[in-house]
Design an enzyme around this catalytic site. Structure first.
Site, mmCIF file in Angstrom:
data_model
loop_
_atom_site.group_PDB
_atom_site.id
_atom_site.type_symbol
_atom_site.label_atom_id
_atom_site.label_comp_id
_atom_site.label_asym_id
_atom_site.label_seq_id
_atom_site.Cartn_x
_atom_site.Cartn_y
_atom_site.Cartn_z
ATOM 1 N N LYS A 29 26.323 12.399 -9.064
ATOM 2 C CA LYS A 29 25.692 11.932 -8.090
ATOM 3 C C LYS A 29 26.490 11.182 -7.172
ATOM 4 O O LYS A 29 26.674 11.281 -5.778
ATOM 5 C CB LYS A 29 24.274 11.278 -8.418
ATOM 6 C CG LYS A 29 23.092 12.060 -8.800
ATOM 7 C CD LYS A 29 22.194 11.040 -9.198
ATOM 8 C CE LYS A 29 20.821 11.556 -9.500
ATOM 9 N NZ LYS A 29 20.132 12.115 -8.390
ATOM 10 N N ARG A 77 19.558 13.170 0.859
ATOM 11 C CA ARG A 77 18.154 13.521 0.426
ATOM 12 C C ARG A 77 17.612 14.384 1.304
ATOM 13 O O ARG A 77 17.946 14.336 2.584
ATOM 14 C CB ARG A 77 17.441 12.103 0.128
ATOM 15 C CG ARG A 77 17.998 11.455 -1.224
ATOM 16 C CD ARG A 77 17.402 11.996 -2.356
ATOM 17 N NE ARG A 77 17.641 11.343 -3.719
ATOM 18 C CZ ARG A 77 17.340 11.460 -4.953
ATOM 19 N NH1 ARG A 77 16.486 12.076 -5.213
ATOM 20 N NH2 ARG A 77 17.670 10.599 -5.848
ATOM 21 N N HIS A 123 19.402 6.745 -4.857
ATOM 22 C CA HIS A 123 20.786 7.313 -5.186
ATOM 23 C C HIS A 123 20.892 8.689 -4.945
ATOM 24 O O HIS A 123 19.646 9.319 -4.341
ATOM 25 C CB HIS A 123 20.642 7.171 -6.861
ATOM 26 C CG HIS A 123 19.542 7.644 -7.647
ATOM 27 N ND1 HIS A 123 19.167 9.250 -7.865
ATOM 28 C CD2 HIS A 123 18.580 6.983 -7.991
ATOM 29 C CE1 HIS A 123 18.131 9.272 -8.565
ATOM 30 N NE2 HIS A 123 17.384 8.223 -8.656
ATOM 31 N N SER A 128 19.701 16.381 -9.883
ATOM 32 C CA SER A 128 18.324 15.561 -9.992
ATOM 33 C C SER A 128 18.539 15.205 -11.595
ATOM 34 O O SER A 128 18.743 15.808 -12.533
ATOM 35 C CB SER A 128 17.086 16.834 -10.065
ATOM 36 O OG SER A 128 16.268 16.042 -10.985
ATOM 37 N N GLY A 129 18.024 13.765 -11.908
ATOM 38 C CA GLY A 129 17.997 13.170 -13.056
ATOM 39 C C GLY A 129 17.106 13.836 -13.766
ATOM 40 O O GLY A 129 17.262 14.124 -14.806
ATOM 41 N N HIS A 130 15.690 13.990 -13.294
ATOM 42 C CA HIS A 130 14.622 14.769 -13.825
ATOM 43 C C HIS A 130 14.947 16.209 -14.346
ATOM 44 O O HIS A 130 14.943 16.478 -15.530
ATOM 45 C CB HIS A 130 13.380 14.982 -12.968
ATOM 46 C CG HIS A 130 12.432 13.642 -12.827
ATOM 47 N ND1 HIS A 130 12.782 12.499 -12.231
ATOM 48 C CD2 HIS A 130 11.338 13.367 -13.420
ATOM 49 C CE1 HIS A 130 11.763 11.491 -12.417
ATOM 50 N NE2 HIS A 130 10.986 11.944 -13.173
ATOM 51 N N ARG A 146 9.370 17.229 -8.474
ATOM 52 C CA ARG A 146 10.282 16.297 -7.617
ATOM 53 C C ARG A 146 10.380 16.978 -6.197
ATOM 54 O O ARG A 146 10.629 16.256 -5.082
ATOM 55 C CB ARG A 146 11.620 15.924 -8.273
ATOM 56 C CG ARG A 146 11.465 15.335 -9.542
ATOM 57 C CD ARG A 146 10.613 13.878 -9.498
ATOM 58 N NE ARG A 146 11.723 12.873 -8.966
ATOM 59 C CZ ARG A 146 11.641 11.619 -8.833
ATOM 60 N NH1 ARG A 146 10.568 11.053 -8.939
ATOM 61 N NH2 ARG A 146 12.652 10.848 -8.169
ATOM 62 N N HIS A 190 14.009 16.270 -3.742
ATOM 63 C CA HIS A 190 14.925 16.878 -4.183
ATOM 64 C C HIS A 190 15.012 18.358 -3.715
ATOM 65 O O HIS A 190 14.100 18.706 -3.004
ATOM 66 C CB HIS A 190 15.008 16.935 -5.674
ATOM 67 C CG HIS A 190 15.684 15.727 -6.508
ATOM 68 N ND1 HIS A 190 17.101 15.567 -6.279
ATOM 69 C CD2 HIS A 190 15.134 14.962 -7.279
ATOM 70 C CE1 HIS A 190 17.380 14.371 -7.068
ATOM 71 N NE2 HIS A 190 16.279 14.142 -7.529
ATOM 72 N N ASP A 231 19.221 21.105 -6.631
ATOM 73 C CA ASP A 231 19.408 20.019 -7.468
ATOM 74 C C ASP A 231 18.714 20.229 -8.877
ATOM 75 O O ASP A 231 19.107 19.501 -9.734
ATOM 76 C CB ASP A 231 18.736 18.806 -6.802
ATOM 77 C CG ASP A 231 19.187 18.179 -5.645
ATOM 78 O OD1 ASP A 231 20.334 18.628 -5.189
ATOM 79 O OD2 ASP A 231 18.548 17.343 -4.779
#
Length: 498
Positions: free
Chosen positions: A317, A325, A378, A383-385, A447, A453, A457
């Site tokens: 990221k 975004r 961020h 994507s963190g998820h 998300r 997102h 992502d």
């Protein structure tokens, strides 16, 4: 005991040496930051001008801090308001287990001037428009049908299709075969969760007044500068099962990142679901697994990989891609269609039906957000998820027999207060592996449905998480005396053993 000390040290050295031999990837961004400076990369929470473009001096200070990694340099970055940047230094952290955070890579993100990026944006505008359509009514919705028609005609829309077309059965779904079988929602987001002596129904709280946010330029610009709007009021008394894209977005607004996969593990253990054939205790006459290759082992592994996945994607990221975004891109669309600015946007999204429908509804071309604050502070890619999803479900696919059919599939009732039997023609084809792939896609795509997102992502990040989990599984296997073999299906459809 002294022998044990040496053996423990040797085990750790072997694991470190194995990771040291891993091929070092080249981390490559898509070149936008150089080709189109200050307009194509993430800048939320920094100060912006009246067009929503970042202050160059502030952005250069961000880049300097990312180059040095210095805590003091991060503290020198000027912010636009009260929101702070989320943990950029996490991407520089080391981890004693699994692949190093910088030992894996993801491909460059789609560029702002590409047909793929344009197609992903059109999908996001349709997701926003369809937020309140019941998943079980996608096939009956004129709005969903209109979305499927436009998405089918896009030049470079990389998503599941039937006979080359997006349909109400494939729309907004994930990329694996399991994603296309059965109801939109995975059984692991619906079934009761056995948690010790508790049996927890998955009815979630709702919103007192479900509305879309950041649909006016003033609200949008304040949020880009780092303001913190008042949160939506949650209704803790009215609870129901997930029914709509908005419900799913609400779930992923407040979930613990590994929550859905811990729940899936508990559900599978509660069902006594068969484990993978390579589990060493499958055929033991005298032993069962517990701390190794038993319930406690998988429950800890499925959560342990989450933080490792986050460190890997945080490096991507902040230090490689810095993809803007979707809400930031919506600001570019709005200014260009109003004739205020000219950006290198691929024209397909500018001419899309979805963007026109949003303007008719809200009077702006901004991408409507499900959350008052929009995205976290961020960058978007990956994507963190999704990375956590890929890591956690890979552990579960390796642990359990993926071909096992889940019994008694369910869907929410029309009012969402109860579950009823799913009786579709594929009701007997909902496998453990397919539903695990589906829950990963549901959480990651939730998300996207919130507007925070992009499709890639999700699609690339689950594969990054998968690689993290495979590395952790290899080390877990090497640290035990039992002879174990994990077999799992990857997100690309291939099968592998560990």
């Amino acid at each position: 005991m002294s022998d044990r000390r040496f053996a423990a040290r040797e085990a750790r050295i072997r694991a470190a040496e194995a990771e040291f031999q891993r091929h070092l990837p080249v981390h490559t961004a898509n070149g936008e930051e150089t080709d189109h400076p200050f307009i194509c990369t993430y800048s939320k929470a920094l100060p912006h001008n009246k067009y929503g473009e970042v202050d160059p001096a502030a952005y250069n200070l961000l880049r300097r801090a990312l180059a040095t990694g210095s805590y003091e340099d991060f503290e020198r970055i000027p912010l636009g308001d009260s929101r702070k940047l989320v943990n950029p230094q996490a991407g520089l952290a080391f981890d004693p287990q699994g692949p190093d955070a910088q030992a894996l890579s993801v491909p460059p993100a789609p560029r702002i001037d590409s047909a793929q990026n344009s197609a992903e944006a059109v999908e996001l505008y349709w997701m926003a428009l369809c937020r309140d359509v019941l998943f079980t009514r996608f096939g009956d919705s004129d709005l969903v049908a209109e979305a499927a028609t436009e998405l089918s005609g896009l030049e470079d829309f990389r998503a599941p299709k039937q006979n080359g077309l997006v349909t109400p059965q494939t729309i907004f779904r994930g990329d694996t075969r399991g994603d296309l079988v059965g109801p939109y929602l995975s059984q692991f987001l619906l079934k009761d969760i056995p948690y010790g002596t508790l049996l927890i129904p998955q009815r979630q709280d709702t919103l007192v007044r479900p509305v879309d946010h950041m649909t006016t330029w003033g609200d949008w610009l304040e949020v880009q500068n780092g303001s913190e709007p008042e949160p939506d009021e949650r209704d803790f008394a009215t609870r129901r099962y997930i029914q709509t894209p908005r419900d799913l977005a609400h779930y992923v607004h407040f979930d613990a990142l590994y929550e859905a996969y811990l729940n899936a593990a508990l559900i599978l253990l509660g069902l006594n679901a068969p484990v993978d054939t390579g589990n060493p205790y499958n055929f033991s006459r005298n032993q069962i697994g517990f701390g190794t290759y038993g319930g406690p082992h998988v429950l800890s592994l499925v959560t342990e990989v989450a933080t490792r996945a986050l460190k890997a994607v945080w490096f991507q990221k902040w230090y490689v891609h810095r993809r803007l975004r979707p809400e930031e891109f919506g600001g570019r669309i709005h200014q260009q269609l109003r004739g205020q600015r000219e950006y290198p946007i691929h024209p397909e999204v500018l001419d899309s039906v979805a963007v026109k429908r949003v303007f008719e509804k809200y009077g702006s071309y901004l991408l409507p957000q499900a959350f008052p604050e929009g995205s976290p502070t961020h960058p978007s890619y990956g994507s963190g998820h999704a990375t956590v999803a890929g890591a956690c479900v890979t552990i579960l696919k390796a642990w359990f027999d993926e071909s096992h059919i889940l019994p008694d599939p369910v869907v929410p009732s029309t009012d969402g207060t109860a579950l009823e039997a799913y009786t579709g023609p594929d009701a007997d084809r909902l496998t453990v592996g397919g539903e695990l792939d589906k829950v990963a896609a549901n959480i990651a795509t939730g998300r996207n449905m919130a507007g925070v997102h992009w499709r890639t992502d999700y699609a690339e990040a689950v594969r990054l998480g998968e690689e993290i989990a495979i590395g952790v599984l290899r080390e877990a296997k090497e640290s035990t005396l039992e002879e174990a073999v994990f077999t799992l299906s990857r997100f690309d459809g291939t099968t592998m053993t560990v």
